[in-house]
Design a protein around this motif. Sequence first.
Motif, PDB file in Angstrom:
ATOM      1  N   GLU A  98      -2.543  11.252  23.052  1.00 40.50           N
ATOM      2  CA  GLU A  98      -3.202  11.347  21.774  1.00 40.50           C
ATOM      3  C   GLU A  98      -2.431  11.551  20.514  1.00 40.50           C
ATOM      4  O   GLU A  98      -1.731  12.389  19.839  1.00 40.50           O
ATOM      5  CB  GLU A  98      -3.497  12.309  22.091  1.00 40.50           C
ATOM      6  CG  GLU A  98      -5.186  12.608  22.981  1.00 40.50           C
ATOM      7  CD  GLU A  98      -5.983  11.338  22.509  1.00 40.50           C
ATOM      8  OE1 GLU A  98      -5.932  11.276  20.971  1.00 40.50           O
ATOM      9  OE2 GLU A  98      -6.875  11.024  23.348  1.00 40.50           O
ATOM     10  N   GLY A  99      -1.117  10.609  20.693  1.00 39.16           N
ATOM     11  CA  GLY A  99      -0.349  10.521  19.164  1.00 39.16           C
ATOM     12  C   GLY A  99       1.393  11.258  19.197  1.00 39.16           C
ATOM     13  O   GLY A  99       1.621  11.120  18.736  1.00 39.16           O
ATOM     14  N   ARG A 100       0.665  11.592  20.721  1.00 40.69           N
ATOM     15  CA  ARG A 100       2.573  12.823  21.364  1.00 40.69           C
ATOM     16  C   ARG A 100       3.392  11.877  21.689  1.00 40.69           C
ATOM     17  O   ARG A 100       2.884  11.885  22.931  1.00 40.69           O
ATOM     18  CB  ARG A 100       2.482  14.012  21.106  1.00 40.69           C
ATOM     19  CG  ARG A 100       2.917  14.527  21.335  1.00 40.69           C
ATOM     20  CD  ARG A 100       2.689  16.505  21.454  1.00 40.69           C
ATOM     21  NE  ARG A 100       2.621  16.493  22.419  1.00 40.69           N
ATOM     22  CZ  ARG A 100       2.358  17.142  23.803  1.00 40.69           C
ATOM     23  NH1 ARG A 100       3.411  17.674  23.893  1.00 40.69           N
ATOM     24  NH2 ARG A 100       1.990  16.991  25.173  1.00 40.69           N
ATOM     25  N   VAL A 101       4.823  11.754  22.243  1.00 43.54           N
ATOM     26  CA  VAL A 101       5.064  11.206  23.166  1.00 43.54           C
ATOM     27  C   VAL A 101       5.391  12.954  24.206  1.00 43.54           C
ATOM     28  O   VAL A 101       5.524  13.648  23.343  1.00 43.54           O
ATOM     29  CB  VAL A 101       6.853  10.895  22.702  1.00 43.54           C
ATOM     30  CG1 VAL A 101       7.640  10.493  23.656  1.00 43.54           C
ATOM     31  CG2 VAL A 101       6.817   9.722  21.334  1.00 43.54           C
ATOM     32  N   VAL A 102       4.829  11.880  25.225  1.00 44.90           N
ATOM     33  CA  VAL A 102       4.974  13.192  26.527  1.00 44.90           C
ATOM     34  C   VAL A 102       6.254  12.705  27.637  1.00 44.90           C
ATOM     35  O   VAL A 102       6.643  13.963  28.544  1.00 44.90           O
ATOM     36  CB  VAL A 102       3.559  13.575  26.833  1.00 44.90           C
ATOM     37  CG1 VAL A 102       3.109  14.032  25.846  1.00 44.90           C
ATOM     38  CG2 VAL A 102       3.485  12.362  27.809  1.00 44.90           C
ATOM     39  N   HIS A 103       6.608  11.456  27.166  1.00 47.43           N
ATOM     40  CA  HIS A 103       7.380  11.094  28.571  1.00 47.43           C
ATOM     41  C   HIS A 103       8.119   9.914  28.427  1.00 47.43           C
ATOM     42  O   HIS A 103       7.724   9.083  28.024  1.00 47.43           O
ATOM     43  CB  HIS A 103       6.392  10.894  30.004  1.00 47.43           C
ATOM     44  CG  HIS A 103       7.493  10.890  30.862  1.00 47.43           C
ATOM     45  ND1 HIS A 103       7.476  11.708  31.735  1.00 47.43           N
ATOM     46  CD2 HIS A 103       7.701   9.425  31.558  1.00 47.43           C
ATOM     47  CE1 HIS A 103       8.676  10.541  33.010  1.00 47.43           C
ATOM     48  NE2 HIS A 103       8.508  10.129  32.817  1.00 47.43           N
ATOM     49  N   THR A 104       9.303  10.199  28.847  1.00 44.09           N
ATOM     50  CA  THR A 104      10.229   8.838  28.652  1.00 44.09           C
ATOM     51  C   THR A 104      11.465   8.293  30.171  1.00 44.09           C
ATOM     52  O   THR A 104      11.541   9.514  30.186  1.00 44.09           O
ATOM     53  CB  THR A 104      11.116   8.610  27.366  1.00 44.09           C
ATOM     54  OG1 THR A 104      11.959  10.304  27.019  1.00 44.09           O
ATOM     55  CG2 THR A 104      10.113   8.888  25.987  1.00 44.09           C
ATOM     56  N   GLY A 105      11.901   7.816  30.287  1.00 47.83           N
ATOM     57  CA  GLY A 105      13.006   6.717  30.719  1.00 47.83           C
ATOM     58  C   GLY A 105      12.598   6.639  32.438  1.00 47.83           C
ATOM     59  O   GLY A 105      13.576   6.599  33.085  1.00 47.83           O
ATOM     60  N   SER A 106      11.116   6.721  32.879  1.00 46.65           N
ATOM     61  CA  SER A 106      11.141   6.512  34.122  1.00 46.65           C
ATOM     62  C   SER A 106       9.525   6.542  34.257  1.00 46.65           C
ATOM     63  O   SER A 106       8.809   7.018  33.784  1.00 46.65           O
ATOM     64  CB  SER A 106      11.111   8.413  35.281  1.00 46.65           C
ATOM     65  OG  SER A 106      11.009   9.233  34.793  1.00 46.65           O
ATOM     66  N   VAL A 107       9.369   6.209  35.618  1.00 48.62           N
ATOM     67  CA  VAL A 107       8.006   6.359  36.209  1.00 48.62           C
ATOM     68  C   VAL A 107       7.295   7.982  36.192  1.00 48.62           C
ATOM     69  O   VAL A 107       7.571   8.247  37.328  1.00 48.62           O
ATOM     70  CB  VAL A 107       7.353   5.910  37.596  1.00 48.62           C
ATOM     71  CG1 VAL A 107       6.186   6.033  37.819  1.00 48.62           C
ATOM     72  CG2 VAL A 107       7.548   4.564  37.292  1.00 48.62           C
ATOM     73  N   PRO A 108       6.023   8.209  35.535  1.00 46.53           N
ATOM     74  CA  PRO A 108       5.277   9.568  36.018  1.00 46.53           C
ATOM     75  C   PRO A 108       5.001  10.251  37.426  1.00 46.53           C
ATOM     76  O   PRO A 108       4.493   8.749  37.613  1.00 46.53           O
ATOM     77  CB  PRO A 108       4.549   9.998  34.372  1.00 46.53           C
ATOM     78  CG  PRO A 108       4.019   8.439  33.863  1.00 46.53           C
ATOM     79  CD  PRO A 108       5.586   7.619  34.346  1.00 46.53           C
ATOM     80  N   THR A 109       4.503  11.353  37.485  1.00 44.23           N
ATOM     81  CA  THR A 109       4.734  11.622  38.563  1.00 44.23           C
ATOM     82  C   THR A 109       2.675  11.694  38.132  1.00 44.23           C
ATOM     83  O   THR A 109       2.599  11.913  37.417  1.00 44.23           O
ATOM     84  CB  THR A 109       4.914  12.743  39.531  1.00 44.23           C
ATOM     85  OG1 THR A 109       4.626  13.632  38.446  1.00 44.23           O
ATOM     86  CG2 THR A 109       6.149  12.624  39.448  1.00 44.23           C
ATOM     87  N   ARG A 110       2.281  11.119  39.941  1.00 49.42           N
ATOM     88  CA  ARG A 110       0.588  12.064  39.627  1.00 49.42           C
ATOM     89  C   ARG A 110       0.311  13.065  39.111  1.00 49.42           C
ATOM     90  O   ARG A 110      -0.768  13.302  37.986  1.00 49.42           O
ATOM     91  CB  ARG A 110       0.038  11.666  41.329  1.00 49.42           C
ATOM     92  CG  ARG A 110      -0.203  10.129  41.077  1.00 49.42           C
ATOM     93  CD  ARG A 110      -0.227   9.878  42.819  1.00 49.42           C
ATOM     94  NE  ARG A 110      -1.679  10.275  43.172  1.00 49.42           N
ATOM     95  CZ  ARG A 110      -2.635   9.599  42.432  1.00 49.42           C
ATOM     96  NH1 ARG A 110      -2.269   8.073  41.981  1.00 49.42           N
ATOM     97  NH2 ARG A 110      -4.193   9.560  42.408  1.00 49.42           N
ATOM     98  N   ASP A 111       1.064  14.351  39.258  1.00 50.11           N
ATOM     99  CA  ASP A 111       1.013  15.602  38.504  1.00 50.11           C
ATOM    100  C   ASP A 111       1.300  15.748  37.370  1.00 50.11           C
ATOM    101  O   ASP A 111       0.766  16.136  36.886  1.00 50.11           O
ATOM    102  CB  ASP A 111       2.210  16.395  39.859  1.00 50.11           C
ATOM    103  CG  ASP A 111       1.763  16.508  41.173  1.00 50.11           C
ATOM    104  OD1 ASP A 111       0.090  16.489  41.698  1.00 50.11           O
ATOM    105  OD2 ASP A 111       2.526  17.166  41.944  1.00 50.11           O
ATOM    106  N   GLN A 112       2.384  14.766  37.461  1.00 49.67           N
ATOM    107  CA  GLN A 112       2.566  15.040  35.850  1.00 49.67           C
ATOM    108  C   GLN A 112       1.491  14.441  34.539  1.00 49.67           C
ATOM    109  O   GLN A 112       1.129  15.211  33.586  1.00 49.67           O
ATOM    110  CB  GLN A 112       3.950  13.786  35.665  1.00 49.67           C
ATOM    111  CG  GLN A 112       5.053  14.747  35.682  1.00 49.67           C
ATOM    112  CD  GLN A 112       6.465  13.967  35.341  1.00 49.67           C
ATOM    113  OE1 GLN A 112       6.533  12.563  36.101  1.00 49.67           O
ATOM    114  NE2 GLN A 112       7.448  14.785  34.279  1.00 49.67           N
ATOM    115  N   VAL A 113       0.653  12.867  35.567  1.00 51.48           N
ATOM    116  CA  VAL A 113      -0.181  12.294  34.558  1.00 51.48           C
ATOM    117  C   VAL A 113      -1.522  13.527  34.679  1.00 51.48           C
ATOM    118  O   VAL A 113      -2.457  13.426  33.739  1.00 51.48           O
ATOM    119  CB  VAL A 113      -0.791  10.686  36.134  1.00 51.48           C
ATOM    120  CG1 VAL A 113      -2.198  10.164  34.708  1.00 51.48           C
ATOM    121  CG2 VAL A 113       0.730  10.502  35.401  1.00 51.48           C
ATOM    122  N   LYS A 114      -1.678  13.868  35.361  1.00 50.26           N
ATOM    123  CA  LYS A 114      -2.684  14.851  35.569  1.00 50.26           C
ATOM    124  C   LYS A 114      -3.053  15.862  34.895  1.00 50.26           C
ATOM    125  O   LYS A 114      -4.243  17.017  34.420  1.00 50.26           O
ATOM    126  CB  LYS A 114      -3.084  15.690  37.037  1.00 50.26           C
ATOM    127  CG  LYS A 114      -3.383  15.254  38.177  1.00 50.26           C
ATOM    128  CD  LYS A 114      -3.005  15.463  40.106  1.00 50.26           C
ATOM    129  CE  LYS A 114      -3.934  15.359  40.751  1.00 50.26           C
ATOM    130  NZ  LYS A 114      -3.926  15.760  41.916  1.00 50.26           N
TER     131      LYS A 114
END
Length: 76
Positions: free
Chosen positions: A56-72
């Motif tokens: 939604e227009g905001r950077v929430v993660h960089t540099g690695s594949v996010p975990t499933r928990d992060q995505v949740k």
Amino acid sequence: MEIKVLGPGCARCRSTVETIEAVAEAEGVPVTVTKVEGMREIVGYGVMSTPGVVVEGRVVHTGSVPTRDQVKEWLK
């Protein structure tokens, strides 16, 4: 919900897209995932290490594949 995955199309970027789509489907959250591969646009978000994730227009993660928990957490 609109999510952008920023990166040149590398394996980690593809894995990020797959993880986000799988978690969204499992959680029943409708998402639109867009891949952004242009370096100008990626740098425009201030991302210097890919993959980057924009929710939604905001950077929430960089540099690695996010975990499933992060995505949740992002889908809440």
